[in-house]
Design an enzyme around this catalytic site. Structure first.
Site, PDB file in Angstrom:
ATOM      1  CG  ASP A  74      -1.945   0.899   1.350  1.00 34.52           C
ATOM      2  OD1 ASP A  74      -1.949   2.001   0.305  1.00 34.52           O
ATOM      3  OD2 ASP A  74      -2.896   0.853   2.295  1.00 34.52           O
ATOM      4  CG  ASP A 109      -9.470   3.190   1.610  1.00 34.57           C
ATOM      5  OD1 ASP A 109      -8.484   2.950   0.604  1.00 34.57           O
ATOM      6  OD2 ASP A 109      -8.973   3.147   2.760  1.00 34.57           O
TER       7      ASP A 109
HETATM    8  C1  GLA Z   1      -5.435   2.310   3.254  1.00 36.66           C
HETATM    9  C2  GLA Z   1      -5.864   1.129   2.286  1.00 36.66           C
HETATM   10  C3  GLA Z   1      -6.967   0.446   2.954  1.00 36.66           C
HETATM   11  C4  GLA Z   1      -6.162  -0.272   4.372  1.00 36.66           C
HETATM   12  C5  GLA Z   1      -5.577   0.936   5.104  1.00 36.66           C
HETATM   13  C6  GLA Z   1      -4.725   0.516   6.046  1.00 36.66           C
HETATM   14  O1  GLA Z   1      -6.091   3.428   3.406  1.00 36.66           O
HETATM   15  O2  GLA Z   1      -6.481   1.416   1.038  1.00 36.66           O
HETATM   16  O3  GLA Z   1      -7.468  -0.522   2.308  1.00 36.66           O
HETATM   17  O4  GLA Z   1      -5.322  -1.131   3.904  1.00 36.66           O
HETATM   18  O5  GLA Z   1      -4.703   1.963   4.030  1.00 36.66           O
HETATM   19  O6  GLA Z   1      -3.907   1.507   6.956  1.00 36.66           O
END
Ligand code: GLA
Length: 680
Positions: free
Chosen positions: A411, A491
Site C-alpha cells: 500500500d 477506499d
Molecule cells: C489504506 C488502504 C486500506 C487499508 C488501510 C490500512 O487506506 O487503502 O485498504 O489497507 O490503508 O491502513
C-alpha cells in the site's frame, strides 16, 4: 378585519379544501414531525443523521432563512419510513444549508412512495431558496426520502429537510427503519446434499513453489475426494481434499477431481498450469481491515479462519485470510501491544506482540486448508502509521516467504514523502498519506517493482496485490512489476455513494483484466463492517446484490470485509451462490464493461468461456426499472441462447436474440444477473 385574521381564515379554508380532497379525517388527524422519528436509521454519505440540526450541528439556514426543526443529512442519503397506511400527507422545505457556502455543491431531494417518485426538487445549489414539498400519501405504505448528489459527485452537500412533517390518521404509527434489519431477502437456493465441486477450473503455480489447492465442495459430510491425472510431485489427501506438493516441470496438467458422499458423486476438471503466472482466477478470501482495522490481532485472525470453515464458505472456494495493517509495530499508538522494536539489527521486521509468531499463525491457517496474507507499504510508514518496508524490502520479502505467507497487499501510503525528500527516519515529520509522485509513471512504478522483484526471488508463490488507488493508470503497468491485482480507486465504505462512485469508475481499466492480473475496486462491504466498531452494512439488500454481482462481473478479487463470526443468513446467501461466483472465477478472466445505458439502467456484459455471457442489468435509479429489452446487438452477441437467472439458479427462458424481447424488472439500486448460454 385585520390582515393577519384574513390570512388565518384563508389558510383554514385552504386546509379544509385540501383535507377534503385527500381525505383527512379532521377528527383524528394529527401532526407527526419527521424529527420525532428515529433518524439514526438513515444512511448517508458522511457524518451522522441529525435531528433539528445540520450536518455541522448548527441551526438550519437555507438562503439566509432559519428553520428550527427537521432532518439534517449529507448526500447521498436515504431515509426509509413505514407509513403503515396511516399517513395522509408529507410536507417540508428543502435546500442546501448555508454552512457550506462557497463550495460547489448540488443535490436533488426526492420523495419516493412505494417505488415511485412522488416529488422532486430538481437540482438545488447553495444559495437557492428553500423549495416547498407537499405530497399526498393516501394509500402509500413505504416512503423514502432521498438526497442525491445532483449528478456532480461533490463532497460538500449538506442537505436540510426543514420543518418536515406528516399529517396522519392516528398516533405512533410511523416508523423509520434500517433497511438491512427489516428487508433482507434470500435468493440463493439451499445447498444440496449431493456433492458439488466449486473450486476454480484453473490454478497457476510456479515450478519449485510449494503447492496447495483445496477441492472446495458442498454436500453432506463425510465426503471423500479423488484426483485423476495428478502430475508427479503432487498428492491429494482423500479425507480433506487438499492437494499439496510441488511441481518441478513447467507444463499444463489436466486433472479430474472427484467428490463422493452417501448421496452421490461429482466430478470437475481442473487445469493446473505450472509456469510463470499465478492467481489465474481472482483471489477470494477475507481481509481484516473493513471490520477490525487497528484492532486486529492473531487471535481475531485465527477466529476469522475458523469461521471461514465453520460457516461453510470454504466449500465455495473462499481461500485467503489476509491480515491488513497493524500486525506491525506502530510509530504513535499509545497501545503497548503496538509499541515495540520495529526491526532487528539485520533489518528483519519484528511483528507486534498481538501477533508474535507469524509462522505458527500461517501454519494454523494452512492446516485448515486456507491460505494467508499480510500487508505492508513501500514507504517508511503504512497508512496507519505502522512501520513500512522502505529500505528493507528484501528482508521483508524473505520474512513473508519464510513464515509461509501466500499474499501481500502493498500500500503506497507514505511513499510520496520519500519522493518529496521528507526525512523518512523522522516519524513525526512524515504524514501518513501523500499521493505526491504517484502521478508520475517512473516514481509510481519504482517501489512496486522493487518489492515485486524480491517477491519473485522467493521460493514461494506470493500473490502480489498493489494498492495505490489507481494512480498513473496502474492497470497499464501493474503486470510489468509482477502485480497480480491493483486497486483502481480509493477506499470503499458501506454507502451507496461509495459503491456507485467506484462502479462508475471501472470501465477505464476493464480491458486490462486477464488471468493473473485483476482490477481491484476494493473489498466487499456486506455483513458487519465498521473499521474497528462494526455495524450491519448500511447498503440496502438490493444494493448488496448489486455490489456482489458487479464485483463478480468485474472479475475483481473478492475479499470479504466483515466480521466472519457475525455472518448472518442473508450475507451467507450473498457469498455462497456458486453460479455467481463462477462468473467471477471464469477462466477467460475478462471484466465486464457497461455496453448500454437505458435511462438509469446500466447493462454490464462479461464474456465467459464457451461463448457464454454474464449480463448484469444494473439499476442505478430510484425507481423500479421495468422494460422490454431487445437491443442484443448492442451487447455484442446474437443467436439462440438459454437465459438463466444466476441468483435464483433457474433457467428462465430460451431466446432468439434476433426475434424475441426479454422482459426485465429490476429493483431500485438493484440488479438482475443473467447468463446467456448458446443453444446447440
Ligand atoms: C489504506 C488502504 C486500506 C487499508 C488501510 C490500512 O487506506 O487503502 O485498504 O489497507 O490503508 O491502513
Amino acid at each position: 378585519m385585520k390582515e393577519t385574521n384574513i390570512l388565518k381564515i384563508a389558510a383554514f379554508a385552504v386546509y379544509i379544501i385540501v383535507s377534503g380532497l385527500i381525505g383527512i379525517d379532521n377528527a383524528t388527524a394529527q401532526t407527526v414531525w419527521l424529527d420525532e422519528l428515529d433518524l439514526s436509521a438513515a444512511t448517508q454519505g458522511y457524518g451522522t443523521p441529525r435531528k433539528n440540526k445540520t450536518v455541522d450541528n448548527k441551526t438550519f439556514t437555507i438562503a439566509g432563512k432559519t428553520y428550527e426543526r427537521g432532518f439534517g443529512t449529507h448526500s447521498v442519503s436515504s431515509l426509509l419510513i413505514i407509513l403503515g397506511g396511516n399517513a395522509l400527507s408529507f410536507s417540508t422545505k428543502v435546500g442546501m444549508d448555508d454552512e457550506v457556502a462557497g463550495h460547489q455543491s448540488a443535490s436533488e431531494f426526492v420523495v419516493i412512495g412505494d417505488g415511485k417518485t412522488l416529488w422532486s426538487s430538481g437540482v438545488m445549489r447553495i444559495g437557492d431558496s428553500a423549495r416547498t414539498c407537499f405530497v399526498n400519501l393516501a394509500g402509500v405504505k413505504k416512503l423514502e426520502l432521498v438526497v442525491t448528489d445532483g449528478g456532480n459527485g461533490n463532497y460538500y452537500d449538506h442537505a436540510d429537510w426543514a420543518n418536515a412533517k406528516f399529517e396522519t390518521k392516528g398516533t405512533g404509527t410511523l416508523k423509520t427503519y434500517n433497511p438491512i434489519a427489516s428487508e433482507p431477502y434470500i435468493l440463493t437456493p439451499k445447498e444440496k446434499a449431493e456433492p458439488r465441486i466449486n473450486s476454480a477450473k484453473i490454478f497457476g503455480v510456479r515450478p519449485g513453489s510449494s503447492f496447495q489447492f483445496l477441492v472446495a465442495a458442498t454436500g453432506d459430510r463425510p465426503m471423500t475426494f479423488s484426483a485423476k491425472g495428478l502430475p508427479k510431485g503432487l498428492k491429494l489427501d482423500p479425507q480433506t481434499g487438499i492437494i499439496t506438493g510441488s511441481l518441478t516441470k513447467a507444463g499444463t496438467y489436466e486433472v479430474t477431481l472427484g467428490a463422493k458422499n452417501a448421496k452421490g458423486v461429482a466430478e470437475k476438471k481442473l487445469r493446473i498450469v505450472c509456469g510463470d503466472r499465478i492467481a489465474l482466477t481472482p483471489p477470494m478470501g477475507w481481509n481484516s481491515w473493513n471490520c477490525f482495522a487497528q484492532e486486529v490481532s492473531a487471535d481475531k485472525v485465527k477466529r476469522a479462519a475458523d469461521a471461514m470453515v465453520k460457516s461453510g464458505l470454504i466449500n465455495h472456494g473462499w481461500t485467503y485470510i489476509n491480515i491488513d495493517d497493524f500486525w506491525e509495530n506502530n510509530r504513535d499508538s499509545k497501545d503497548p501491544s503496538l509499541r515495540g522494536k520495529f526491526r532487528d539489527d539485520a533489518g528483519y521486521i519484528i511483528p507486534n506482540t498481538r501477533f508474535g509468531d507469524m509462522k505458527s499463525l500461517a501454519d494454523y491457517v494452512h492446516n485448515l486448508g486456507l491460505k494467508i496474507g499480510l500487508y505492508s507499504s513501500p514507504g517508511p510508514w503504512t497508512c496507519g502509521g505502522c512501520v513500512g518496508s522502505f529500505g528493507c524490502e528484501k528482508q521483508d520479502a524473505e520474512s513473508y516467504a519464510k513464515w509461509g505467507f501466500d499474499y501481500l497487499k502493498y500500500d503506497w501510503c507514505s511513499y510520496g514523502n520519500v519522493i518529496n525528500g521528507l526525512p523518512d527516519n523522522d516519524p513525526y515529520k512524515v504524514s501518513s498519506l501523500s499521493y505526491n509522485g504517484g502521478n508520475q509513471l517512473a516514481t509510481a512504478m519504482k517501489p512496486f517493482k522493487i518489492m515485486g522483484d524480491y517477491l519473485r526471488q522467493q521460493p514461494r508463490d506470493i500473490v502480489y496485490s498493489l494498492c495505490q488507488y489507481g494512480m498513473s493508470d496502474v492497470w497499464k503497468w501493474g503486470d510489468s512489476v509482477n502485480g497480480n491485482s491493483w486497486r483502481t480507486t480509493n477506499d470503499i465504505t458501506d454507502t451507496w455513494a461509495s459503491v456507485k462512485g467506484i462502479v462508475l469508475d471501472q470501465d477505464k481499466s476493464a480491458a486490462y483484466s486477464k488471468p493473473g492480473n485483476w482490477n481491484d475496486p476494493d473489498m466487499l462491504v456486506v455483513g458487519h463492517v465498521g473499521w474497528g466498531n462494526t455495524h450491519p452494512s448500511k447498503l440496502k439488500p438490493d444494493e448488496q446484490y448489486l455490489h456482489i454481482s458487479l464485483w463478480s462481473l468485474f472479475a475483481s478479487p473478492l475479499l470479504i470485509g466483515c466480521d466472519m463470526e457475525k455472518i448472518d443468513d442473508f450475507t451467507l446467501n450473498l457469498l455462497t451462490n456458486d453460479e455467481v461466483i463462477e462468473v467471477n472465477q471464469d477462466p477467460l478472466g475478462k471484466s465486464a464493461t457497461c455496453l448500454q445505458t437505458i435511462r438509469e439502467m446500466r447493462i454490464y456484459v462479461k464474456e465467459l468461456e464457451n461463448k457464454s455471457y454474464a449480463v448484469g442489468f444494473c439499476n442505478f435509479g430510484l425507481e423500479i426499472a421495468d422494460l422490454s429489452f431487445k437491443d442484443f446487438d448492442k451487447l455484442g452477441f446474437n443467436g439462440k441462447f438459454t437465459v438463466r437467472d444466476l441468483w435464483r439458479q433457474k433457467d428462465i427462458s430460451t431466446i432468439d436474440t434476433q426475434k424475441a424481447q426479454l422482459g426485465i424488472k429490476v429493483p431500485a439500486h438493484g440488479v438482475v444477473l443473467y447468463k446467456f448460454t448458446p443453444r446447440k
